[in-house]
Design an enzyme around this catalytic site. Structure first.
Site, short mmCIF file in Angstrom:
data_model
loop_
_atom_site.label_atom_id
_atom_site.label_comp_id
_atom_site.label_asym_id
_atom_site.label_seq_id
_atom_site.Cartn_x
_atom_site.Cartn_y
_atom_site.Cartn_z
N HIS A 1 -4.85 -9.39 35.30
CA HIS A 1 -6.18 -9.90 34.93
C HIS A 1 -7.22 -8.79 34.89
O HIS A 1 -8.16 -8.86 34.12
CB HIS A 1 -6.59 -11.02 35.88
CG HIS A 1 -5.85 -12.27 35.60
ND1 HIS A 1 -4.70 -12.61 36.27
CD2 HIS A 1 -6.03 -13.23 34.66
CE1 HIS A 1 -4.22 -13.73 35.77
NE2 HIS A 1 -5.01 -14.13 34.80
N ASP B 1 1.85 -15.63 31.39
CA ASP B 1 2.61 -16.16 32.52
C ASP B 1 3.98 -16.63 32.08
O ASP B 1 4.96 -16.44 32.80
CB ASP B 1 1.84 -17.32 33.18
CG ASP B 1 0.79 -16.80 34.14
OD1 ASP B 1 1.12 -15.88 34.91
OD2 ASP B 1 -0.35 -17.27 34.10
N CYS C 1 -2.78 -18.37 23.69
CA CYS C 1 -3.95 -17.64 24.17
C CYS C 1 -3.59 -16.49 25.12
O CYS C 1 -4.46 -15.93 25.78
CB CYS C 1 -4.96 -18.58 24.82
SG CYS C 1 -4.27 -19.55 26.14
C1 PEP Z 1 -1.59 -16.73 30.14
O1 PEP Z 1 -0.95 -16.88 31.18
O2 PEP Z 1 -1.07 -16.36 29.06
C2 PEP Z 1 -3.03 -17.00 30.09
C3 PEP Z 1 -3.69 -17.03 28.97
O3 PEP Z 1 -3.68 -17.19 31.26
P1 PEP Z 1 -3.99 -16.04 32.35
O4 PEP Z 1 -3.74 -14.72 31.69
O5 PEP Z 1 -5.40 -16.23 32.76
O6 PEP Z 1 -3.01 -16.35 33.43
MG MG Z 2 -1.77 -17.95 32.83
#
Ligand code: PEP
Ligand code: MG
Length: 577
Positions: A194, A461, A508
Site C-alpha cells: 500500500h 490481493d 481495480c
Molecule cells: C486489490 O487488492 O487489488 C485492491 C484493489 O485493494 P488493495 O490494494 O487496497 O488491497
Molecule cells: Mg485488496
C-alpha cells in the site's frame, strides 16, 4: 565517489536530493574506542549535533501553520524537550569521556537502552513514547552524520530530501510528501504494498528492497533516484546529472503527447469502447481524474482517512469527506470501499486485532468491520448520508462468502431506516458490491453475483492469495506474477461470470493501470479498468494499440498457457511488441 544501489521499481519518476536517513537502529556505527586526543573533540561534535537537531526542530515548528501546527506541534514540543534533557546529554558525555565511546556509538547504545525501558512498560501510551526517543535520537544521529562536502551541501539545500529508510507505513508517507520529501528509497518492501500504491498516487518516485542503502548511505549525501529503473546513484557525476535533465525534458515531451488523450474516449485499435475509472486516494485525485475523462471513481480506499490521523474519524467528519468526494465527482458514480484495515496497513486507531500470527489471513476488511459493528455503522451512516448528494456505490473488501455481503446489506438497510427516522433523506436505492480478491470468492463468484449489484476485482490481493506469495514480501517477489496462468484463468472466469449475470465487473488492482498488462486484460475480456489518475493517459494510449479481436482470439490458448513466459510470448505475437 559515485556508487549505485539497485532495488525494485515501485513508483516512477526521478528525483535529485540529499539523503535523509531514518531508522537509527540499523545504523552501522564505529565501536572502536576513541584515542585520548579525540575525546574532547568528540564531545564537541556531539554538542554541535544536539544544537543542529534543536535548530531543525525549531525550523520545523516555524514552518507549521493551522491545524497541522496543533496536531504535530505537541510532538515537536515533546521532542524538543527530550533534546534538552540534561540526564540524556550528561549520560552521553560520560560515555564518551569515561567509556571512550564515539558519539554515534554512545547515541545508539542510549537509544537501545531507553527504547527497551519503554518497551517493557505495561501502559501502551508510555510504551509508545519509546518512538519519540527513537525519533529524537535519529535526528541527532542525522546531524552527526552529515558529512557532505560543502559543494554538495550547496546543491543539496536547493533540491530537497530523499528519504532512505528500512520501511515506511502509508500514513507516514502522506505526511512526508507534504513536508518536501522528493523520493523514497526503502531497504525492504514490495511494489504491490500500500505504501508503493500511495507513493504512485503522490507522484513520489520510490524504490523498494534496495540492498545496502541503510548501511552505506550517509545523511546529506547527494543522491539521484530513478524510480522507474529501481536505482539510486550516490554522488552522481556530471554525466548522471545530464541524464537527469534529459529525463526531465523527455517526460515533459511524453506528458505533452499523452495530454492530447485527456477527455478522449478509451477505445481499442479496432474501435471497441472500454471504460476507465479512477482509483482515488485523495480528493485532488478526483479532480484530476475528471479532467482526464473517466466513467467514475472505481475505488476510493477509505482506510487512508483512518490512517492519516490519531483516533477514529467520527460520522460527521467522514460524511464531509464522502460528500466532498461526491461533489468533486460532479455526478459521476463514486465507489466508496468500506474500511480495509489489517495486514500491512498500520493501524493508528488500534482497531486491528493485536498480534495476529498471520494478519493477511486474519481479521481484515469486512471480517474486521463485522466484528467492530460500531465503527462499521458509523462509516455506513456517513456514506448513506453522503449518497443524497450524488450516485454512490458501496464496495466491501475481503469478502470470502456471499453470506458476509448479505449481512452488510442488512446493516445498510437498518442504518438507512434509522437515518430516515431521524429526518435524513436517504435514497431508496443503493448499489452494493463485493471485492473479488479472495480465491474462494472468485471460484464461487456465481453465488456472490447473486447478492451483489456489481463486483470489483482486487487483483493485488487475488494474486497474493492465489500464489500464496505475500504482496509485501520481496523475498517471494518472483513468485508474485499477475501473469501467472492461474491468475489469468481466475480473472477470465470471474469476468465471464459477471458478464453472464449481467453485472459490471471492474478491475481495480495495480495491473489495471499498467500498460504491460493492457493486452492481457483485453484478451481476457475486461472492459472496466480502474486506476490511479496518473496512469490513465498512459493506459488509454496502451489500450488504443490493442486489437480486441486479435487478442480475444488468443483466449483458449492463453488460458491453457503453462507459465508466465508462455503467456507473455503469446501476447507478444499478437501485439508485435
Ligand atoms: C486489490 O487488492 O487489488 C485492491 C484493489 O485493494 P488493495 O490494494 O487496497 O488491497
Ligand atoms: Mg485488496
Amino acid at each position: 565517489m559515485r556508487r549505485t544501489f539497485s532495488g525494485n521499481a515501485a513508483a516512477p519518476g526521478m528525483a535529485l536530493g540529499r539523503v535523509r536517513l531514518e531508522q537509527p537502529a540499523r545504523f552501522s556505527v564505529d565501536h572502536t574506542p576513541l584515542p585520548d586526543n579525540e575525546i574532547e573533540p568528540e564531545v564537541a561534535r556531539l554538542e554541535r549535533a544536539f544544537a543542529a537537531a534543536r535548530e531543525d526542530m525549531a525550523e520545523l515548528r516555524r514552518k507549521l501553520h493551522g491545524a497541522l501546527a496543533r496536531e504535530v506541534g505537541e510532538f515537536i514540543d515533546a521532542h524538543a524537550q527530550l533534546l534538552e534533557d540534561p540526564e540524556l546529554i550528561e549520560g552521553l558525555r560520560g560515555m564518551i569521556r569515561k567509556g571512550r565511546f564515539r558519539a554515534a556509538a554512545a547515541l545508539k547504545a542510549q537509544r537501545d537502552r531507553l527504547v527497551s525501558v519503554f518497551d517493557s512498560m505495561d501502559d501502551p501510551y508510555l510504551r509508545s513514547r519509546g518512538e519519540d526517543v527513537d525519533h529524537v535520537i535519529a535526528r541527532v544521529q542525522s546531524a552527526l552524520a552529515r558529512q557532505a562536502s560543502s559543494e554538495e551541501k550547496k546543491l543539496a539545500t536547493r533540491v530537497g530530501e530523499i528519504l532512505v529508510t528500512d520501511s515506511v507505513a502509508p500514513g507516514e508517507l502522506a505526511h512526508m510528501a507534504s513536508h518536501g520529501i522528493l523520493a523514497v528509497v526503502a531497504g525492504s518492501g514490495s511494489p504491490y504494498s500500500h505504501s508503493a500504491i500511495l507513493a504512485r498516487s503522490l507522484h513520489l518516485p520510490m524504490l523498494v528492497n534496495a540492498d545496502g542503502v541503510l548501511e552505506d548511505l550517509r545523511d546529506g549525501d547527494l543522491a539521484l533516484v530513478d524510480g522507474a529503473r529501481g536505482e539510486v546513484i550516490v554522488h552522481p557525476t556530471a554525466q548522471d546529472l545530464a541524464g537527469y535533465r534529459h529525463w526531465q525534458r523527455e517526460s515533459t515531451r511524453e506528458g505533452q503527447r499523452l495530454a492530447q488523450l485527456a477527455g478522449v474516449p478509451t477505445r481499442t485499435r479496432d474501435g471497441v469502447q472500454l471504460r476507465i475509472f479512477a482509483n482515488a486516494e485523495r480528493p485532488e485525485d478526483v479532480e484530476r481524474a475528471r479532467s482526464l475523462g473517466v466513467a467514475g471513481i472505481g475505488l476510493y480506499r477509505t482506510e487512508f482517512l483512518f490512517l492519516a490521523r490519531p483516533g477514529l474519524p467520527g460520522e460527521d467528519e467522514q460524511f464531509t469527506v464522502y460528500r466532498d468526494l461526491v461533489f468533486a465527482a460532479g455526478g459521476l458514480p463514486v465507489t466508496i470501499r468500506t474500511l480495509d484495515l489489517g495486514a500491512d496497513k498500520a493501524d493508528a486507531a488500534g482497531l486491528v486485532m493485536a498480534a495476529e500470527p498471520n494478519p493477511a489471513l486474519g481479521v481484515r476488511g469486512v471480517r474486521l468491520s463485522l466484528r467492530q459493528i460500531d465503527v462499521f455503522v458509523t462509516q455506513l451512516r456517513a456514506i448513506l448520508r453522503a449518497s443524497c448528494y450524488g450516485p454512490i456505490r458501496i464496495l466491501v473488501p475481503m469478502v470470502t462468502d456471499a453470506v458476509e455481503l448479505v449481512e452488510v446489506r442488512h446493516l445498510i438497510m437498518e442504518c438507512a431506516r434509522d437515518l430516515r427516522t431521524a429526518g435524513h433523506e436517504i435514497p431508496d436505492q443503493f448499489e452494493l458490491g463485493a471485492m473479488v480478491e479472495v480465491p474462494a470468492a472468485a471460484i464461487n463468484v456465481r453465488a456472490l453475483l447473486e447478492v451483489s449489484d456489481f463486483i470489483a476485482i482486487g487483483s493485488n490481493d487475488l494474486t497474493q492469495y492465489l500464489l500464496a506469495a505475500d504482496r509485501n514480501n520481496d523475498q517471494v517477489g518472483k513468485l508474485y506474477q499477475p501473469s501467472n496462468p492461474a491468475v489469468i484463468r481466475t480473472l477470465a472466469y470471474v469476468i465471464a461470470q459477471a458478464r453472464r449475470a449481467g453485472k459490471a465487473a471492474c478491475l481495480c488492482g495495480e495491473i489495471a493501470g499498467d500498460p504491460n498488462f493492457a493486452a492481457m486484460l483485453v484478451a481476457i475480456g475486461l472492459e472496466d479498468f480502474s486506476m490511479l489518475p496518473d496512469r490513465i493517459l498512459g493506459q488509454r494510449d496502451a489500450l488504443s494499440r490493442c486489437s480486441r479481436k486479435a487478442l480475444r482470439s488468443l483466449g483458449p490458448r492463453l488460458l491453457r498457457a503453462r507459465d508466465s513466459a508462455e503467456v507473455e510470448r503469446l501476447l507478444r505475437n499478437v501485439t508485435g511488441d
